[in-house]
Design a protein around this motif. Structure first.
Motif, PDB file in Angstrom:
ATOM      1  N   ILE A  33     -19.216  21.359  30.189  1.00 17.26           N
ATOM      2  CA  ILE A  33     -18.986  20.283  31.160  1.00 17.26           C
ATOM      3  C   ILE A  33     -18.060  19.226  30.562  1.00 17.26           C
ATOM      4  O   ILE A  33     -17.133  18.742  31.226  1.00 17.26           O
ATOM      5  N   HIS A  34     -18.276  18.877  29.308  1.00 18.31           N
ATOM      6  CA  HIS A  34     -17.409  17.886  28.660  1.00 18.31           C
ATOM      7  C   HIS A  34     -15.970  18.379  28.585  1.00 18.31           C
ATOM      8  O   HIS A  34     -15.028  17.607  28.826  1.00 18.31           O
ATOM      9  N   LYS A  36     -14.522  20.492  30.636  1.00 22.22           N
ATOM     10  CA  LYS A  36     -13.978  20.416  32.000  1.00 22.22           C
ATOM     11  C   LYS A  36     -13.542  18.995  32.332  1.00 22.22           C
ATOM     12  O   LYS A  36     -12.482  18.778  32.914  1.00 22.22           O
ATOM     13  N   LEU A  37     -14.381  18.035  31.965  1.00 20.46           N
ATOM     14  CA  LEU A  37     -14.076  16.639  32.267  1.00 20.46           C
ATOM     15  C   LEU A  37     -12.858  16.147  31.483  1.00 20.46           C
ATOM     16  O   LEU A  37     -12.073  15.332  31.980  1.00 20.46           O
ATOM     17  N   GLN A  38     -12.687  16.638  30.258  1.00 16.75           N
ATOM     18  CA  GLN A  38     -11.541  16.215  29.450  1.00 16.75           C
ATOM     19  C   GLN A  38     -10.233  16.833  29.953  1.00 16.75           C
ATOM     20  O   GLN A  38      -9.194  16.172  29.963  1.00 16.75           O
ATOM     21  N   ASN A  40      -9.713  18.116  33.006  1.00 16.57           N
ATOM     22  CA  ASN A  40      -9.522  17.908  34.433  1.00 16.57           C
ATOM     23  C   ASN A  40     -10.250  16.644  34.890  1.00 16.57           C
ATOM     24  O   ASN A  40     -11.258  16.717  35.583  1.00 16.57           O
ATOM     25  N   PRO A  41      -9.751  15.458  34.526  1.00 19.52           N
ATOM     26  CA  PRO A  41     -10.471  14.219  34.863  1.00 19.52           C
ATOM     27  C   PRO A  41     -10.631  13.968  36.362  1.00 19.52           C
ATOM     28  O   PRO A  41     -11.539  13.250  36.773  1.00 19.52           O
ATOM     29  N   ILE A  43     -11.822  15.834  38.484  1.00 30.36           N
ATOM     30  CA  ILE A  43     -13.081  16.424  38.950  1.00 30.36           C
ATOM     31  C   ILE A  43     -14.113  15.329  39.194  1.00 30.36           C
ATOM     32  O   ILE A  43     -14.906  15.410  40.128  1.00 30.36           O
ATOM     33  N   VAL A  44     -14.083  14.284  38.366  1.00 33.23           N
ATOM     34  CA  VAL A  44     -15.044  13.182  38.502  1.00 33.23           C
ATOM     35  C   VAL A  44     -14.859  12.513  39.862  1.00 33.23           C
ATOM     36  O   VAL A  44     -15.838  12.150  40.512  1.00 33.23           O
ATOM     37  N   GLY A  48     -17.967  13.782  41.192  1.00 35.25           N
ATOM     38  CA  GLY A  48     -18.439  13.079  39.998  1.00 35.25           C
ATOM     39  C   GLY A  48     -19.940  12.923  39.916  1.00 35.25           C
ATOM     40  O   GLY A  48     -20.544  13.147  38.871  1.00 35.25           O
ATOM     41  N   ILE A  51     -21.612  16.308  39.000  1.00 33.68           N
ATOM     42  CA  ILE A  51     -21.361  16.717  37.607  1.00 33.68           C
ATOM     43  C   ILE A  51     -22.077  15.791  36.633  1.00 33.68           C
ATOM     44  O   ILE A  51     -22.710  16.254  35.683  1.00 33.68           O
ATOM     45  N   LEU A  52     -21.979  14.492  36.871  1.00 32.73           N
ATOM     46  CA  LEU A  52     -22.646  13.546  35.975  1.00 32.73           C
ATOM     47  C   LEU A  52     -24.171  13.688  36.057  1.00 32.73           C
ATOM     48  O   LEU A  52     -24.869  13.542  35.054  1.00 32.73           O
TER      49      LEU A  52
END
Length: 181
Positions: A33-34, A36-38, A40-41, A43-44, A48, A51-52
């Motif tokens: 997950i981290h 993916k977030l890094q 593809n920001p 996505i949040v 968001g 995922i969060l």
């Protein structure tokens, strides 16, 4: 050490292995997950909260697994301490001096906050209660005696409140009756 105690230690080892395997899976999921977030920001912005929320859930699960690992490790360490204190002799007799069991082989400056004393004492009391029916070594000399005297006795009962053992000397000396409690 009886076969039941050895089996209990082996089961605790298996439990630790399972906890660590499950932890590894949770940590891998967190890392995915981290990443993916890094990479593809955006996505949040799209999803968001979901995922969060999932990330928070995984962190809570990982924390619970770590706490269970500490508990299982502490129990296993107490069981190993009892084995070491029994001397591991060929006859596998146990020494039942509760005050010696409380001594830890840790550095004085070490961080003991991970292992609360209440858990450790509770485990020791449970281990002492499990000695019922076992042959153990009991110290019969007074505290001010020059030399310690020990006899082999069978544990009849252990009172957790008073922390006292009721034992039976199955082989009393010549000057005594047939059995002595």
């Amino acid at each position: 050490m009886s076969g039941g105690e050895v089996n209990a230690m082996l089961e605790k080892c298996k439990e630790l292995d399972q906890l660590r395997d499950e932890q590894e899976k949770v940590f891998q999921e967190i890392n995915k997950i981290h990443k993916k977030l890094q990479t593809n920001p955006e996505i949040v912005e799209k999803s968001g909260d979901a995922i969060l929320g999932r990330l928070k859930s995984l962190y809570c699960h990982a924390k619970d697994l770590c706490e269970n690992e500490v508990s299982a490790s502490t129990t296993l360490m107490n069981q190993i301490d009892c084995l070491i204190q029994s001397g591991g002799s060929a006859t596998q007799r146990k020494k039942i001096d509760i005050t010696d069991q409380r001594k830890k082989r840790m550095k004085p400056d070490s961080d003991n906050s991970r292992f609360p004393p209440a858990t450790s004492i509770r485990s020791q009391l449970e281990l002492a209660a499990n000695l019922k029916g076992e042959q153990v070594a009991a110290r019969v000399s007074s505290d001010d005696a020059e030399k310690d005297e020990w006899i082999v006795v069978k544990v009849i009962n252990f009172d957790k409140d008073t922390k006292e053992f009721e034992v039976l000397d199955e082989e009393p000396g010549d000057d005594e009756e047939s059995t002595q409690r």
